[in-house]
Design a protein around this motif. Sequence first.
Motif, mmCIF file in Angstrom:
data_model
loop_
_atom_site.group_PDB
_atom_site.id
_atom_site.type_symbol
_atom_site.label_atom_id
_atom_site.label_comp_id
_atom_site.label_asym_id
_atom_site.label_seq_id
_atom_site.Cartn_x
_atom_site.Cartn_y
_atom_site.Cartn_z
ATOM 1 N N GLU A 82 0.728 -1.375 -0.025
ATOM 2 C CA GLU A 82 0.026 0.068 -0.057
ATOM 3 C C GLU A 82 0.791 1.338 0.185
ATOM 4 O OE1 GLU A 82 -3.804 0.356 1.565
ATOM 5 O OE2 GLU A 82 -3.387 -1.334 3.179
ATOM 6 N N ASP A 83 2.150 1.172 0.452
ATOM 7 C CA ASP A 83 2.785 2.346 0.715
ATOM 8 C C ASP A 83 3.669 2.779 -0.416
ATOM 9 O OD1 ASP A 83 3.805 4.792 1.897
ATOM 10 O OD2 ASP A 83 4.992 3.720 3.174
ATOM 11 N N VAL A 84 2.818 2.923 -1.683
ATOM 12 C CA VAL A 84 3.516 3.569 -3.032
ATOM 13 C C VAL A 84 2.889 4.716 -3.468
ATOM 14 C CG1 VAL A 84 3.652 2.775 -5.389
ATOM 15 C CG2 VAL A 84 3.565 0.903 -3.627
ATOM 16 N N CYS A 85 3.968 5.694 -3.517
ATOM 17 C CA CYS A 85 3.532 7.096 -3.649
ATOM 18 C C CYS A 85 3.624 7.490 -5.171
ATOM 19 C CB CYS A 85 4.464 8.230 -2.998
ATOM 20 S SG CYS A 85 3.993 7.956 -1.244
ATOM 21 N N LEU A 86 2.967 8.762 -5.654
ATOM 22 C CA LEU A 86 3.016 9.115 -6.979
ATOM 23 C C LEU A 86 3.411 10.771 -6.985
ATOM 24 C CD1 LEU A 86 2.316 9.345 -10.025
ATOM 25 C CD2 LEU A 86 -0.272 9.670 -9.282
ATOM 26 N N LEU A 129 10.360 11.145 0.850
ATOM 27 C CA LEU A 129 9.812 9.724 0.689
ATOM 28 C C LEU A 129 10.777 8.540 0.971
ATOM 29 C CD1 LEU A 129 7.541 10.543 -2.288
ATOM 30 C CD2 LEU A 129 6.777 10.072 -0.264
ATOM 31 N N ALA A 130 11.942 8.667 0.409
ATOM 32 C CA ALA A 130 13.283 7.820 0.701
ATOM 33 C C ALA A 130 13.532 7.733 1.904
ATOM 34 C CB ALA A 130 14.624 8.297 0.051
ATOM 35 N N GLU A 131 13.405 8.730 2.934
ATOM 36 C CA GLU A 131 13.709 8.510 4.477
ATOM 37 C C GLU A 131 12.333 8.081 5.173
ATOM 38 O OE1 GLU A 131 16.567 9.336 5.550
ATOM 39 O OE2 GLU A 131 17.192 10.054 3.821
ATOM 40 N N LYS A 132 11.365 8.114 4.400
ATOM 41 C CA LYS A 132 10.184 7.441 5.231
ATOM 42 C C LYS A 132 10.680 5.867 5.581
ATOM 43 C CE LYS A 132 5.017 6.950 4.959
ATOM 44 N NZ LYS A 132 4.033 7.031 4.282
ATOM 45 N N PRO A 133 10.867 4.900 4.804
ATOM 46 C CA PRO A 133 10.880 4.912 3.485
ATOM 47 C C PRO A 133 9.580 4.365 2.680
ATOM 48 C CG PRO A 133 12.153 3.030 4.210
ATOM 49 C CD PRO A 133 11.316 3.675 5.297
ATOM 50 N N VAL A 134 9.253 4.794 1.621
ATOM 51 C CA VAL A 134 7.932 4.224 0.720
ATOM 52 C C VAL A 134 8.326 2.795 0.242
ATOM 53 C CG1 VAL A 134 6.986 6.343 0.457
ATOM 54 C CG2 VAL A 134 8.826 5.383 -1.048
ATOM 55 N N GLN A 135 7.455 1.996 -0.051
ATOM 56 C CA GLN A 135 7.654 0.674 -0.524
ATOM 57 C C GLN A 135 8.213 0.937 -2.226
ATOM 58 O OE1 GLN A 135 3.994 -0.967 1.484
ATOM 59 N NE2 GLN A 135 5.466 -2.749 0.784
ATOM 60 N N GLY A 136 7.450 2.056 -2.741
ATOM 61 C CA GLY A 136 7.865 2.149 -4.255
ATOM 62 C C GLY A 136 7.361 3.817 -4.564
ATOM 63 N N LEU A 137 7.708 4.286 -5.858
ATOM 64 C CA LEU A 137 7.581 5.488 -6.154
ATOM 65 C C LEU A 137 7.361 5.640 -7.675
ATOM 66 C CD1 LEU A 137 7.513 8.530 -5.642
ATOM 67 C CD2 LEU A 137 9.855 8.656 -6.212
ATOM 68 N N VAL A 138 6.135 6.183 -7.968
ATOM 69 C CA VAL A 138 6.119 6.443 -9.438
ATOM 70 C C VAL A 138 6.136 8.061 -9.718
ATOM 71 C CG1 VAL A 138 4.149 6.599 -11.295
ATOM 72 C CG2 VAL A 138 4.389 4.655 -9.531
ATOM 73 N N GLY A 191 5.856 2.660 -19.726
ATOM 74 C CA GLY A 191 5.026 2.258 -21.031
ATOM 75 C C GLY A 191 4.069 3.489 -21.110
ATOM 76 N N GLU A 192 2.881 3.080 -21.574
ATOM 77 C CA GLU A 192 1.803 4.072 -21.761
ATOM 78 C C GLU A 192 0.887 4.271 -20.653
ATOM 79 O OE1 GLU A 192 -0.301 2.111 -24.923
ATOM 80 O OE2 GLU A 192 1.211 3.062 -26.495
ATOM 81 N N LEU A 193 1.164 3.666 -19.626
ATOM 82 C CA LEU A 193 0.447 4.023 -18.425
ATOM 83 C C LEU A 193 0.426 5.333 -17.751
ATOM 84 C CD1 LEU A 193 1.204 0.560 -16.238
ATOM 85 C CD2 LEU A 193 -0.873 1.255 -17.700
ATOM 86 N N THR A 194 -0.730 5.940 -17.226
ATOM 87 C CA THR A 194 -1.002 6.985 -16.820
ATOM 88 C C THR A 194 -0.249 6.900 -15.033
ATOM 89 O OG1 THR A 194 -3.102 6.496 -15.663
ATOM 90 C CG2 THR A 194 -2.940 7.868 -17.484
ATOM 91 N N GLY A 195 0.234 7.748 -14.489
ATOM 92 C CA GLY A 195 0.893 7.647 -13.162
ATOM 93 C C GLY A 195 -0.010 6.935 -12.173
#
Length: 324
Positions: A206-210, A225-234, A294-298
């Motif tokens: 769930e902890d993925v940010c945009l 976000l890196a210090e939190k750290p989040v699980q992923g970033l878009v 690819g072609e995906l929106t954020g």
Amino acid sequence: MKKVVVMTTGGTIAMKYDPVTQGLIPAVSGDDLIEAVPALREIAEVEVVEFSNVPSGHITPQMMFDLAKMADRYAEREDVSGIVVTHGTDTLEETAYMLGLAVKTNKPVCLTGAMRGASETGPDGPANILAAVMVAASDEALGKGALLIFNDEIHAAAEVTKTHTTSCATFHSPGWGPIGDIYFDRVVFRRQPLNLEKICPAVLAEDVCLLKTYAGMDVYLFKMLAEKPVQGLVVEALGCGNVPPAVKEGIEYVRSRDIPVVLASRVHTGRVVPAYSYFGSARSMEASKIILGGELTGQKARIKLMLALGLTKDNEELRRFFDN
């Protein structure tokens, strides 16, 4: 007669005007929605299941994930031919994409909503529900993945997006167009959506940010976000995958913490491609092993990353999900 399960979540389609707050609020039950469309009785036997009754801005990715599991449970029944989900329009495309990836069934899963509340003049909800049930009961809808039904058009979940804040013709598939149409007497498909992939983890990350890139953006948000750290970033980049110099530094800082970063574009159509080689281009960030979206929106790239992270944390394995 075929049976269609209608799963209600809330949204404008289930709202009425409240004179106290002077706005639309959740007020209509799932059964109320179906009773407002007598013509449904001629199309299919309808079973209503109320998942929630909230505005779509209150829907979380975990709720979307739970909704996908519920859709599969009902689709496993032999007497059920298809699923319809009624939903608010603000996050409808995200839920549609989640269901397109996470639902295992080959039966039709059709999502719809409304831009006008049930108490407004000319509500579009009843017509949209009728159209969605027609598609869900259609043999031709089998194997076409999750579909978004709106304004008598059928859109593939991976392609569709909301394009207007208030218009009933808000949903479009930029660059592609609808895959079919609904007429008063039949459902007509024009094409088969391609690349219908499935990502079905047991749990959702769930902890993925945009973050949306803008001119003059600095590194502050990336470091936080890196210090939190989040699980992923878009990151929604400019153009075909380019960012300001400070954003490149921010992305590389996040990657230095071994956090996966997916690069999408804030442009409505087209792929992210390493066409340039200047500082801040997608090619200039290849060494940090960013993933091209690819072609995906954020917002859709974020949904995919959340699902993929439920299966693997390996950056190269994650890349393969987006190469598809």
